[in-house]
Design a protein around this motif. Structure first.
Motif, PDB file in Angstrom:
ATOM      1  N   ARG A  89       6.456 -33.298  25.979  1.00 35.67           N
ATOM      2  CA  ARG A  89       7.091 -32.597  24.854  1.00 35.67           C
ATOM      3  C   ARG A  89       7.672 -31.258  25.267  1.00 35.67           C
ATOM      4  O   ARG A  89       7.883 -30.382  24.427  1.00 35.67           O
ATOM      5  CB  ARG A  89       6.089 -32.424  23.706  1.00 35.67           C
ATOM      6  CG  ARG A  89       5.743 -33.770  23.087  1.00 35.67           C
ATOM      7  CD  ARG A  89       4.675 -33.794  22.010  1.00 35.67           C
ATOM      8  NE  ARG A  89       4.199 -32.526  21.509  1.00 35.67           N
ATOM      9  CZ  ARG A  89       2.965 -32.362  21.004  1.00 35.67           C
ATOM     10  NH1 ARG A  89       2.122 -33.379  20.980  1.00 35.67           N
ATOM     11  NH2 ARG A  89       2.586 -31.199  20.534  1.00 35.67           N
ATOM     12  N   GLY A  90       7.915 -31.094  26.551  1.00 38.28           N
ATOM     13  CA  GLY A  90       8.587 -29.881  27.000  1.00 38.28           C
ATOM     14  C   GLY A  90       7.674 -28.723  27.358  1.00 38.28           C
ATOM     15  O   GLY A  90       8.156 -27.661  27.747  1.00 38.28           O
ATOM     16  N   ARG A  93       7.837 -27.949  31.219  1.00 41.94           N
ATOM     17  CA  ARG A  93       9.071 -27.252  31.596  1.00 41.94           C
ATOM     18  C   ARG A  93       9.021 -25.792  31.151  1.00 41.94           C
ATOM     19  O   ARG A  93       9.381 -24.892  31.919  1.00 41.94           O
ATOM     20  CB  ARG A  93      10.302 -27.937  30.989  1.00 41.94           C
ATOM     21  CG  ARG A  93      11.580 -27.171  31.282  1.00 41.94           C
ATOM     22  CD  ARG A  93      12.789 -27.800  30.650  1.00 41.94           C
ATOM     23  NE  ARG A  93      13.420 -28.815  31.472  1.00 41.94           N
ATOM     24  CZ  ARG A  93      14.322 -28.549  32.417  1.00 41.94           C
ATOM     25  NH1 ARG A  93      14.672 -27.298  32.687  1.00 41.94           N
ATOM     26  NH2 ARG A  93      14.875 -29.533  33.106  1.00 41.94           N
ATOM     27  N   GLU A  94       8.548 -25.547  29.932  1.00 39.66           N
ATOM     28  CA  GLU A  94       8.477 -24.169  29.436  1.00 39.66           C
ATOM     29  C   GLU A  94       7.543 -23.328  30.316  1.00 39.66           C
ATOM     30  O   GLU A  94       7.859 -22.189  30.669  1.00 39.66           O
ATOM     31  CB  GLU A  94       8.000 -24.175  27.974  1.00 39.66           C
ATOM     32  CG  GLU A  94       8.127 -22.820  27.298  1.00 39.66           C
ATOM     33  CD  GLU A  94       7.597 -22.816  25.865  1.00 39.66           C
ATOM     34  OE1 GLU A  94       7.148 -23.870  25.373  1.00 39.66           O
ATOM     35  OE2 GLU A  94       7.622 -21.737  25.251  1.00 39.66           O
ATOM     36  N   LEU A 126       9.561 -32.979  37.423  1.00 33.23           N
ATOM     37  CA  LEU A 126       9.728 -31.656  36.793  1.00 33.23           C
ATOM     38  C   LEU A 126      10.032 -30.594  37.834  1.00 33.23           C
ATOM     39  O   LEU A 126      10.963 -29.797  37.670  1.00 33.23           O
ATOM     40  CB  LEU A 126       8.462 -31.298  35.995  1.00 33.23           C
ATOM     41  CG  LEU A 126       8.415 -29.881  35.406  1.00 33.23           C
ATOM     42  CD1 LEU A 126       9.620 -29.608  34.518  1.00 33.23           C
ATOM     43  CD2 LEU A 126       7.114 -29.678  34.626  1.00 33.23           C
ATOM     44  N   ARG A 177      18.581 -26.531  34.869  1.00 34.14           N
ATOM     45  CA  ARG A 177      18.942 -27.645  33.996  1.00 34.14           C
ATOM     46  C   ARG A 177      19.809 -28.616  34.768  1.00 34.14           C
ATOM     47  O   ARG A 177      20.693 -28.179  35.506  1.00 34.14           O
ATOM     48  CB  ARG A 177      19.711 -27.144  32.768  1.00 34.14           C
ATOM     49  CG  ARG A 177      18.805 -26.609  31.676  1.00 34.14           C
ATOM     50  CD  ARG A 177      18.282 -27.746  30.810  1.00 34.14           C
ATOM     51  NE  ARG A 177      17.165 -27.283  29.991  1.00 34.14           N
ATOM     52  CZ  ARG A 177      16.346 -28.126  29.350  1.00 34.14           C
ATOM     53  NH1 ARG A 177      16.499 -29.419  29.452  1.00 34.14           N
ATOM     54  NH2 ARG A 177      15.367 -27.678  28.632  1.00 34.14           N
TER      55      ARG A 177
END
Ligand SMILES: CC(C)(COP(=O)(O)OP(=O)(O)OC[C@H]1O[C@@H](n2cnc3c(N)ncnc32)[C@H](O)[C@@H]1OP(=O)(O)O)[C@@H](O)C(=O)NCCC(=O)NCCS
Length: 178
Positions: A89-90, A93-94, A126, A177
């Protein structure tokens, strides 16, 4: 939201640590690693420890440290864990982007991961998306709970492209990105 870890987070940190190591597919820690060891791994002198919150709940964390002492201390090392229930759910990455900014802000020139389990596709993917490259393969160094002996990667990334503005706030990692 990412913020510094504090002592009131230790229950959540322990729960996440325990859930992650119990899978036996990403970290060398035994499933019965005690709470004190788990907390000490993430929180203590010389460690930058930060947590990710979703709706006020801690769902992941990272630690940022020098990869080596003295003549190796310009390179950072970091470890990440996201609660399995919050994966995909990200959060990872955060945390990763925040860690790159924190490392740059702290003056590190590069970041190195010494032991990324090769079959850990979520992590390898990732880190590659965040600009890391595989610089080496350690053969059969991890006893995977289901797969047996598997390789681990050393992954590396320069921090040269991570800008820190004059307010002390770091800019977004560029080129992270796809
Ligand atoms: C690896 C880990 C940190 C990823 O965190 P996450 O919150 O699940 O990942 P995210 O949802 O932020 O996904 C990040 C990216 O990886 C990709 N990804 C996530 N899981 C993936 C999977 N199983 N296979 C391929 N790609 C995957 C996503 O597509 C996403 O790409 P995008 O940001 O371009 O959309 C987390 O799964 C975890 O803590 N795993 C256990 C501990 C661990 O492996 N730590 C790292 C050790 S090196």
């Amino acid at each position: 939201m990412i913020r510094p870890m504090r002592e009131s987070d230790f229950d959540a940190v322990w729960a996440i640590f325990h859930a992650v190591v119990a899978t036996g597919d990403s970290y060398v820690f035994a499933a019965d690693t005690p709470r004190d060891s788990a907390v000490a791994y993430f929180f203590g002198p010389g460690i930058t420890a930060r947590v990710a919150e979703r709706d006020g709940v801690v769902v992941g964390m990272y630690k940022l440290i020098p990869n080596r002492i003295d003549r190796g201390s310009h390179v950072a090392n970091a470890s990440f864990m996201v609660a399995p229930s919050a994966a995909g759910r990200g959060v990872g990455r955060e945390l990763g982007e925040d860690c790159l900014r924190e490392a740059r802000r702290a003056g590190f020139e590069a970041m190195q991961f010494n032991f990324v389990v090769s079959t850990n596709t979520a992590a390898v993917s990732l880190w590659q998306k965040l600009g890391f490259v595989i610089v080496g393969t350690l053969p059969r160094v991890f006893r995977h709970a289901r797969l047996g002996l598997v390789d681990a990667y050393v992954m590396h990334r320069s921090l040269d492209d991570i800008s820190v503005d004059r307010s002390g706030d770091a800019g977004s990692p560029s080129g992270t990105r796809p």
